[in-house]
Motif scaffolding. Structure first.
Motif: not given
Length: 176
Positions: A19-36
């Motif tokens: 993951t990365q942000t569009v502008g290169g900013d630090p990633l926000p805290d939260g829950t990251y849910t990958w669906t594979i």
């Protein structure tokens, strides 16, 4: 947004999901849910901003990512940078398997088996006449056996847009 690397290859295909942000900013805290492939894998940004997954079956494997940010009720979907959509795709190359035997069922050792239109994918049959070829995802071409001492029935086997493994791609050899 997120990326997959690599996008295609032979099995086992080890893919890094990042993951990365569009502008290169630090990633926000939260829950990251990958669906594979329909299975969810969720966790905090610290452990789930990058995942490694291994695909062992031929075909297209779908990956998506949703974020649930602190203070936001609904998950936020992310786009895959390679597809420009919410779903990234990893392609695992299919395999073609079969045997070359004589009319009595004995394996023909040393038969060259080629997949046309596949950048030279070739193998040689083993002691029991079996062969296994890996071909590009969505491959169209023919499987052709060749041996200086034999003719083959059929002469070749055709495939179109192959995305999954095929077995029982068999040939019968007769003396020249």
């Amino acid at each position: 947004e997120f990326t997959l690397s690599p996008l295609d290859g032979q099995r086992p295909l080890a893919v890094t999901l990042s993951t990365q942000t569009v502008g290169g900013d630090p990633l926000p805290d939260g829950t990251y849910t990958w669906t594979i492939d329909g299975v969810e894998d969720a966790g905090p940004m610290s452990t789930h901003n990058q995942r490694n997954v291994v695909f062992n079956t031929a075909g297209q494997h779908a990956v998506s990512l949703a974020l649930t940010l602190a203070g936001v009720a609904l998950p936020v979907g992310c786009n895959n940078t390679q597809t420009g959509t919410s779903t990234g795709i990893a392609n695992v190359m299919p395999q073609v398997a079969g045997f070359v035997r004589d009319s009595n069922g004995a394996g023909i050792v040393g038969t060259t088996v080629t997949a046309t239109n596949s950048n030279g994918q070739t193998t040689v049959t083993g002691s029991n006449g079996d062969y296994l070829l890996t071909v590009p995802f969505n491959w169209t071409g023919q499987i052709q056996p060749q041996h200086i001492n034999f003719n083959f029935n059929p002469l070749s086997l055709s495939h179109s847009n192959l995305q999954v493994d095929v077995t029982d791609q068999n040939f019968t050899a007769t003396g020249t």
